[in-house]
Design a protein around this motif. Structure first.
Motif, PDB file in Angstrom:
ATOM      1  N   ASN A 274      -2.356   1.003   0.145  1.00 11.76           N
ATOM      2  CA  ASN A 274      -1.828  -0.142   0.901  1.00 11.76           C
ATOM      3  C   ASN A 274      -0.895   0.223   2.040  1.00 11.76           C
ATOM      4  N   HIS A 276      -0.617  -0.137   5.767  1.00 16.53           N
ATOM      5  CA  HIS A 276      -1.303  -1.010   6.711  1.00 16.53           C
ATOM      6  C   HIS A 276      -1.248  -0.513   8.146  1.00 16.53           C
ATOM      7  N   THR A 304      -6.081  -0.035   7.594  1.00 16.36           N
ATOM      8  CA  THR A 304      -5.001   0.717   8.236  1.00 16.36           C
ATOM      9  C   THR A 304      -5.232   0.805   9.740  1.00 16.36           C
ATOM     10  N   TYR A 411       0.411  -8.801  11.348  1.00 18.37           N
ATOM     11  CA  TYR A 411      -0.358  -8.342  10.187  1.00 18.37           C
ATOM     12  C   TYR A 411      -0.727  -9.491   9.262  1.00 18.37           C
ATOM     13  N   LYS A 413      -2.706  -9.768   5.562  1.00 18.86           N
ATOM     14  CA  LYS A 413      -3.273  -8.963   4.478  1.00 18.86           C
ATOM     15  C   LYS A 413      -4.729  -9.300   4.183  1.00 18.86           C
ATOM     16  N   SER A 417      -8.285  -3.949   9.613  1.00 15.58           N
ATOM     17  CA  SER A 417      -7.488  -3.349  10.690  1.00 15.58           C
ATOM     18  C   SER A 417      -8.064  -3.670  12.059  1.00 15.58           C
TER      19      SER A 417
END
Length: 449
Positions: A274, A276, A304, A411, A413, A417
């Motif tokens: 995790n 990111h 990522t 960001y 979740k 990416s």
């Protein structure tokens, strides 16, 4: 969008489902210096010196047994006419990348450059993103050293690291890894460090790792990493964005680090769940054949985003001298340049955009995705209630840090990416006069606070 570094005792664990290392912390010397300098434009771009008797190696099959790897090393030694005098592995990952010190005196050995460029894996004419047929067992890269800013800034060394580690890793936080000179947590008043005590059931430090001193003390004795971190956390705190920082120390007190240290740092990121965003405020010029680092970055999960600085020599990195890792052709990588903006009065955005120039930053619309301010950063580095230092960092290292903070704010979740990449690009303003320097003239304006 782009297509397609004082060794102490170490106990390493290699068990199924366990990856880790436990080492006592070292104490580092205190040094304070508030000056901040930027590289100056120069036709003498610093191409790193290749270390003539060292090679960074990664076996293609990462599941090979110890015996199989030993046999393959012997085969490679015989085939390419050299002997391995010493072999290092990344701290506490015996199955990861290796650094070989080799005997270069064998009559038939053609040299490290020939080994890397002509015998295996890489096409020397590529942009660091193409492989050709070669050794089926391993990938070889140069070992070299690079240096980032050497402007020492340290706190009072009075804050225990435990006071700055977030107790548990909250899934709603944005997690940001920073490959740099570490972080001096004296300058941060609240817990902000990602907890790695229980990563993969191992004990790989407490938050991040120091690949320079080979221990778990990630305290910054240079200052560069602390400033990068301060820009990121200041912006995220101002907007109330919950975050965790994972410092990975790949550069030492003098700002120097090696390609192998960076590879090991990225290998570390690949083992931590995790993560990111990865901030990489450093780079080198000219050497195109760096497949190992690039491959590890590509293997890290699609969640990522990598954010890299473009460099500060004011050169075209598309046409003159390539710059890496900002020049890697990785889809989820942002190359960040820096712009200059001098204002004596408040202006509307259209008029403000017309004042933006790029003189000190590297540029190139094929590899530099956007630009953020190179300066106009004022950081209050307070190590205790009675001591504070004000610094004014300048350079694309800090442009990259600012874009990392923007990425943290955007960001999501639930999004991959590449969506975060797109969201950042969509937040940019377009400056027509910069289209020949950065992709579509993309710039991010800094919010004044």
């Amino acid at each position: 969008m782009k297509k397609s570094i004082v060794t102490v005792a170490c106990v390493c664990i290699s068990l199924i489902g366990i990856w880790g290392c436990s080492i006592d912390e070292d104490n580092l010397e205190e040094n304070i210096d508030t000056l901040e300098n930027i590289e100056k434009n120069s036709s003498n771009i610093p191409i790193p010196d290749i270390i003539r008797n060292k090679v960074v190696v990664r076996f293609r099959d990462t599941t090979l047994s110890t015996i199989d790897k030993k046999n393959k090393r012997q085969q490679i030694e015989q085939f390419y006419s050299f002997n391995i005098l010493n072999r290092e592995t990344c701290d506490c990952d015996i199955n990861g990348p290796e650094l070989w010190t080799i005997d270069t005196t064998h009559n038939n050995f053609l040299g490290v450059r020939h080994l890397v460029e002509n015998l295996v894996t890489n096409d020397p004419s590529s942009q660091g993103d193409e492989n050709v047929e070669g050794d089926e067992d391993a990938v070889y890269d140069y070992q070299f050293y690079i240096t980032i800013a050497n402007n020492t800034l340290s706190g009072n060394y009075t804050t225990p690291i435990d006071n700055r580690i977030i107790a548990s890793n909250n899934p709603d936080y944005v997690n940001i890894a920073i490959l740099d000179t570490g972080v001096d947590y004296d300058f941060f008043s609240q817990p902000f460090l990602y907890n790695t005590r229980n990563a993969r059931n191992g004990t790989f430090g407490v938050s991040g790792w120091d690949y320079i001193n080979h221990d778990k003390d990630i305290r910054d004795d240079n200052g560069h990493g602390s400033k990068v971190t301060k820009i990121i956390t200041t912006e995220l705190n101002a907007d109330g964005v919950p975050h965790q920082i994972l410092p990975i120390k790949t550069f030492g007190q003098d700002g120097s680090g090696s390609y192998f240290d960076i590879v090991c740092g990225m290998n570390y990121v690949s083992k931590i769940p995790n993560i990111h965003i990865v901030n990489m405020s450093f780079g080198w010029y000219g050497l195109r054949n760096q497949s190992i680092l690039k491959a590890i970055m590509e293997e890290i999960s699609e969640g990522t985003l990598f954010i890299t600085s473009a460099g500060n020599y004011g050169v075209n990195v598309d046409e003159d001298t390539p710059h890496f890792p900002s020049g890697y052709a990785i889809e989820n990588l942002l190359g960040v340049g820096g712009y200059d903006l001098s204002l004596e009065e408040e202006l509307d955005i259209p008029d403000l955009l017309e004042r933006i120039t790029m003189e000190r930053s590297n540029y190139g619309p094929e590899t530099i995705d956007l630009a953020a301010p190179m300066d106009n950063y004022t950081l209050i580095m307070q190590s205790n209630p009675n001591t504070s230092i004000t610094v004014y960092p300048v350079g694309t290292s800090f442009s990259s840090a600012y874009v990392t903070s923007i990425a943290g704010k955007l960001y999501d979740k639930e999004a991959p990416s590449l969506q975060l990449y797109s969201n950042i690009m969509d937040s940019c303003h377009k400056v027509p006069g910069l289209q020949r320097k950065i992709e579509e003239g993309n710039v991010i304006l800094k919010q004044n606070r």
